[in-house]
Design a protein around this motif. Structure first.
Motif, PDB file in Angstrom:
ATOM      1  N   VAL A 158       0.836  -1.209   0.000  1.00 57.24           N
ATOM      2  CA  VAL A 158       0.000   0.000   0.000  1.00 57.24           C
ATOM      3  C   VAL A 158       0.866   1.252   0.000  1.00 57.24           C
ATOM      4  O   VAL A 158       0.603   2.197  -0.758  1.00 57.24           O
ATOM      5  CB  VAL A 158      -0.964  -0.014   1.211  1.00 57.24           C
ATOM      6  N   GLU A 159       1.898   1.271   0.825  1.00 49.93           N
ATOM      7  CA  GLU A 159       2.793   2.442   0.872  1.00 49.93           C
ATOM      8  C   GLU A 159       3.406   2.715  -0.490  1.00 49.93           C
ATOM      9  O   GLU A 159       3.407   3.862  -0.948  1.00 49.93           O
ATOM     10  CB  GLU A 159       3.910   2.222   1.902  1.00 49.93           C
ATOM     11  N   GLU A 160       3.943   1.692  -1.122  1.00 51.95           N
ATOM     12  CA  GLU A 160       4.562   1.881  -2.438  1.00 51.95           C
ATOM     13  C   GLU A 160       3.543   2.345  -3.471  1.00 51.95           C
ATOM     14  O   GLU A 160       3.823   3.230  -4.272  1.00 51.95           O
ATOM     15  CB  GLU A 160       5.230   0.591  -2.917  1.00 51.95           C
ATOM     16  N   GLU A 161       2.382   1.735  -3.431  1.00 57.56           N
ATOM     17  CA  GLU A 161       1.354   2.087  -4.401  1.00 57.56           C
ATOM     18  C   GLU A 161       0.925   3.546  -4.226  1.00 57.56           C
ATOM     19  O   GLU A 161       0.880   4.304  -5.190  1.00 57.56           O
ATOM     20  CB  GLU A 161       0.163   1.147  -4.230  1.00 57.56           C
ATOM     21  N   GLU A 162       0.596   3.916  -2.996  1.00 53.83           N
ATOM     22  CA  GLU A 162       0.091   5.264  -2.745  1.00 53.83           C
ATOM     23  C   GLU A 162       1.182   6.330  -2.862  1.00 53.83           C
ATOM     24  O   GLU A 162       0.912   7.432  -3.333  1.00 53.83           O
ATOM     25  CB  GLU A 162      -0.581   5.332  -1.368  1.00 53.83           C
ATOM     26  N   ASP A 163       2.407   6.014  -2.441  1.00 52.50           N
ATOM     27  CA  ASP A 163       3.482   7.009  -2.461  1.00 52.50           C
ATOM     28  C   ASP A 163       4.158   7.158  -3.817  1.00 52.50           C
ATOM     29  O   ASP A 163       4.555   8.254  -4.194  1.00 52.50           O
ATOM     30  CB  ASP A 163       4.550   6.682  -1.406  1.00 52.50           C
ATOM     31  N   GLU A 164       4.285   6.056  -4.543  1.00 52.32           N
ATOM     32  CA  GLU A 164       5.011   6.107  -5.814  1.00 52.32           C
ATOM     33  C   GLU A 164       4.088   5.998  -7.027  1.00 52.32           C
ATOM     34  O   GLU A 164       4.088   6.856  -7.903  1.00 52.32           O
ATOM     35  CB  GLU A 164       6.066   4.995  -5.864  1.00 52.32           C
ATOM     36  N   MET A 165       3.318   4.912  -7.061  1.00 58.47           N
ATOM     37  CA  MET A 165       2.525   4.626  -8.248  1.00 58.47           C
ATOM     38  C   MET A 165       1.429   5.662  -8.477  1.00 58.47           C
ATOM     39  O   MET A 165       1.223   6.111  -9.600  1.00 58.47           O
ATOM     40  CB  MET A 165       1.920   3.222  -8.160  1.00 58.47           C
ATOM     41  N   PHE A 166       0.718   6.050  -7.426  1.00 52.96           N
ATOM     42  CA  PHE A 166      -0.391   6.991  -7.587  1.00 52.96           C
ATOM     43  C   PHE A 166       0.086   8.319  -8.187  1.00 52.96           C
ATOM     44  O   PHE A 166      -0.615   8.930  -8.985  1.00 52.96           O
ATOM     45  CB  PHE A 166      -1.115   7.234  -6.265  1.00 52.96           C
ATOM     46  N   LYS A 167       1.273   8.763  -7.819  1.00 57.74           N
ATOM     47  CA  LYS A 167       1.816  10.014  -8.374  1.00 57.74           C
ATOM     48  C   LYS A 167       2.018   9.886  -9.881  1.00 57.74           C
ATOM     49  O   LYS A 167       1.694  10.807 -10.636  1.00 57.74           O
ATOM     50  CB  LYS A 167       3.136  10.368  -7.696  1.00 57.74           C
ATOM     51  N   LEU A 168       2.537   8.751 -10.300  1.00 55.59           N
ATOM     52  CA  LEU A 168       2.749   8.527 -11.733  1.00 55.59           C
ATOM     53  C   LEU A 168       1.414   8.395 -12.471  1.00 55.59           C
ATOM     54  O   LEU A 168       1.277   8.874 -13.597  1.00 55.59           O
ATOM     55  CB  LEU A 168       3.602   7.280 -11.964  1.00 55.59           C
TER      56      LEU A 168
END
Length: 162
Positions: free
Chosen positions: A109-119
């Motif tokens: 969840v952290e990776e998805e929300e912090d990195e992926m969502f921005k992209l």
């Protein structure tokens, strides 16, 4: 609903269930089992809509590595869930596996929300994210049909039955 808002809402829902599970850890085997099944069902449906709709819709050169890693993380979570489905909450390894499941989901969840969502905000405009969210929500709801307790129990200070 915006796809990112939907996914965030689902992340928060599972986090709430994990917290409830931790509070019930000394509870009855039946209550723990029921709560675990709710978590497993939601994680399974969530992973399905991400893999079928979300990841293919956002695939670019910039997101490809993140998507590959996310799919591998899903696979790890599915393996832990499969192990847990074969166990009873009274099994001495059950609590340890649940802790690993929680940690893996939290990391994902952290990776998805912090990195992926921005992209994703750069890849899909608001209208595209909304259309994708509608499609994902419809599929999630369909996957959850017939599952016991389709709603997350309300958080209370008292120990309410699950």
């Amino acid at each position: 609903m915006d796809a990112l808002d939907l996914l965030k809402e689902q992340h928060d829902e599972v986090n709430t269930l994990f917290k409830k599970f931790e509070k019930l850890e000394e509870g009855s085997t039946a209550e723990l089992r029921e709560l675990f099944v709710m978590i497993a069902d939601r994680l399974s449906a969530h992973a399905t809509i991400e893999e079928q709709f979300f990841y293919p819709s956002i695939k670019t050169d910039k997101t490809e590595d993140l998507i590959r890693e996310a799919v591998e993380e899903h696979l790890g979570v599915k393996r832990i869930i499969a192990d847990l489905l074969e166990m009873e909450p009274s099994d001495e390894q059950f609590a340890a596996k649940m802790k690993v499941l929680m940690e893996n989901v939290e990391h994902h969840v952290e990776e998805e929300e912090d990195e992926m969502f921005k992209l994703v905000r750069k890849v899909l405009d608001k209208d595209q994210r909304f259309a994708l969210g509608v499609q994902m929500k419809a599929e999630f709801d369909e996957l959850m049909k017939g599952e016991p307790r389709n709603e997350v129990p309300m958080q209370t200070d008292e120990a309410a039955p699950v």
